[in-house]
Scaffold this motif. Structure first.
Motif, short mmCIF file in Angstrom:
data_model
loop_
_atom_site.label_atom_id
_atom_site.label_comp_id
_atom_site.label_asym_id
_atom_site.label_seq_id
_atom_site.Cartn_x
_atom_site.Cartn_y
_atom_site.Cartn_z
N LEU A 101 -7.64 67.60 14.31
CA LEU A 101 -6.22 67.61 14.07
C LEU A 101 -5.93 66.42 13.25
O LEU A 101 -6.43 65.28 13.63
CB LEU A 101 -5.95 67.24 15.59
N GLU A 134 -3.12 64.34 28.09
CA GLU A 134 -2.16 65.05 27.08
C GLU A 134 -2.19 64.33 25.54
O GLU A 134 -1.96 62.95 25.61
CB GLU A 134 -0.59 65.33 27.42
N LEU A 135 -2.32 65.08 24.58
CA LEU A 135 -2.54 64.50 23.34
C LEU A 135 -1.14 64.98 22.46
O LEU A 135 -0.94 66.17 22.23
CB LEU A 135 -3.85 64.67 22.44
N LYS A 136 -0.44 64.18 22.05
CA LYS A 136 0.87 64.66 21.15
C LYS A 136 0.64 64.09 19.74
O LYS A 136 0.06 62.90 19.65
CB LYS A 136 2.16 63.99 21.82
N VAL A 137 1.02 65.20 18.73
CA VAL A 137 0.98 64.80 17.49
C VAL A 137 2.41 64.94 16.88
O VAL A 137 2.87 65.87 17.08
CB VAL A 137 0.03 65.79 16.69
N PHE A 138 2.88 63.85 16.35
CA PHE A 138 4.35 63.73 16.13
C PHE A 138 4.81 64.63 15.10
O PHE A 138 6.01 65.01 14.78
CB PHE A 138 5.04 62.32 16.27
N ASP A 139 4.14 64.56 13.89
CA ASP A 139 4.64 64.99 12.55
C ASP A 139 3.56 65.41 11.56
O ASP A 139 2.38 64.77 11.98
CB ASP A 139 5.29 63.93 11.94
N SER A 140 3.94 66.49 11.09
CA SER A 140 2.85 67.02 9.72
C SER A 140 1.59 67.43 10.43
O SER A 140 0.52 66.77 9.86
CB SER A 140 2.66 66.06 8.47
N THR A 141 1.58 68.26 11.43
CA THR A 141 0.20 68.54 12.14
C THR A 141 -0.50 69.42 11.11
O THR A 141 -0.02 70.47 10.57
CB THR A 141 0.69 69.34 13.46
N ASP A 142 -1.75 69.15 11.09
CA ASP A 142 -2.68 70.02 10.45
C ASP A 142 -3.88 70.16 11.18
O ASP A 142 -4.81 69.09 11.21
CB ASP A 142 -3.13 69.35 9.21
N VAL A 143 -4.10 71.27 11.95
CA VAL A 143 -5.29 71.48 12.72
C VAL A 143 -6.18 72.42 12.14
O VAL A 143 -5.93 73.47 11.56
CB VAL A 143 -4.92 71.96 14.15
#
Lengths: 190, 203
Positions: free
Chosen positions: B163, B176-185
């Motif tokens: 991620l 819980e893992l949160k990604v706040f912006d421009s996620t690329d998985v």
């Protein structure tokens, strides 16, 4: 009641592709092994692409993924499967989409429609309340229901004659041989 | 009038004395520059090599452990700078978090640990979860809340998924893992099993 219309294309055993998902935000919950992608979601899996506002992805113990894609506004979830070897593009829309990684199927649910383009022109189309696409074998199947894209909830299927399809493929092959670009339907912006 | 003269004269002389003294004091105040209040600078008052700092909860149970090659303590904000730190959140009942980097700053009585330069936080595997690694140029550990977060671009690797995004927050309590912006998985394909996959029956 459900009317089953099964249209088939050639099938191959494919190497399992990687999955890439772009979005504005992501929340992953370790306990439930659920990822929620939100905001301009673009999922790419091999030659298959999905556009949605939200994608909820879970994973089972063996690592198979299961996804549910939905839209916030009036637009519909969009999936697209390119098949360059036969100059085909499959485009599907629906209010919601469900992906089953084990069976490698995609279900478009709610005013669902799947269109097959050859050489950039629409040829076959199938619509109903639910359209299922088998990625592994390139088959698709439609089911009727009250939320169908057609009046009285039925399934509608339009299939062009084989000769016309072959002629379109041949035309594309000539285009390719002459080095020109192969026309494809434009994908909508996420 | 003659007998009042001495009273008036003494009042005038006293007033003159008061005004004169006030004027002299003012003048002196302005003439001599007073020393500015001593500004506390950020300088170490103690340091040590190969250090270990253990923090416990109110029952004496260790909840965090920080090791490092070199440590400096700064009295002005009661903080520590540690080189090549290994910070661990070892709360009972939670998966262990281990943070490493080139430099760490420890603040708020050891509750906030800012890992800087090649920061890596590893959530070790447990019987129900796979390991999770988060790397970035800077990651902050909050020991009491058992949280790791960064506002910078970061990469998290877990099982077959990688991620990427800008700004991440991992809560060790909730998992819980949160990604706040421009996620690329990127999810790598599953390793192929021995037996052939279930094929669909042709009508």
């Amino acid at each position: 009641w459900s009317q089953n219309a099964l249209l088939s294309a050639s099938s191959q055993d494919k190497e399992e592709p990687a999955t890439q998902i772009l979005s504005n935000e992501l929340t992953y919950d370790e306990k439930t092994k659920t990822s929620v992608f939100s905001g301009e979601v673009i999922m790419t899996r091999g030659l298959l692409k999905l556009l949605a506002d939200e994608l909820r992805l879970t994973e089972d113990a063996e690592g198979y993924q299961y996804g549910t894609a939905s839209m916030d506004e009036r637009k519909r979830v969009y999936i697209r499967q390119d098949r360059p070897e036969s100059f085909e593009v499959l485009e599907g829309i629906g209010e919601r989409a469900e992906y089953d990684g084990r069976a490698e199927t995609f279900d478009l649910i709610g005013k669902a429609r799947l269109t097959r383009f050859i050489c950039g022109k629409p040829f076959d189309s199938i619509s109903g309340e639910r359209v299922r696409y088998y990625q592994k074998t390139d088959r698709y199947q439609a089911f009727s229901g009250p939320n169908s894209d057609n009046p009285d909830g039925r399934v509608r299927s339009i299939a062009q004659p084989r000769a016309k399809v072959d002629a379109a493929i041949e035309a594309c092959r000539k285009l390719q041989a002459s080095g020109a670009d192969i026309p494809t339907p434009p994908a909508p912006k996420p | 009038m003659r007998d009042r003269f001495p009273t008036i004269a003494s009042v005038v002389i006293l007033a003159g004395l008061v005004i004169g003294t006030w004027f002299a004091a003012e003048h002196t105040q302005r003439a001599v520059t007073l020393d500015a209040p001593a500004k506390q600078t950020h300088e170490p008052d103690s340091w040590g090599k190969v250090m270990l700092m253990l923090r416990t909860d109110e029952n004496g149970v260790p909840i965090s452990r920080i090791e490092g090659d070199y440590m400096e303590h700064f009295p002005d904000d009661d903080s520590y700078d540690i080189r090549y730190p290994r910070a661990m959140s070892i709360k009972p009942g939670q998966p262990t978090l281990v943070g490493t980097s080139k430099l760490a700053t420890v603040l708020d009585d050891g509750n906030r640990i800012i890992m800087k330069q090649d920061a890596l936080v590893m959530r070790l595997a447990s019987d129900t979860t796979e390991p999770l690694n988060v790397s970035s140029n800077e990651i902050t550990l909050l020991i009491n809340e058992d949280v790791a977060y960064t506002d910078l671009p970061a990469t998290a690797v877990r099982n077959r998924s990688t991620l990427k995004g800008v700004g991440m927050r991992y809560d060790n309590k909730t998992g819980e893992l949160k990604v706040f912006d421009s996620t690329d998985v990127e999810i790598a394909p599953r390793a192929r099993q021995a037996q052939p996959p279930a094929t669909e029956k042709k009508p």
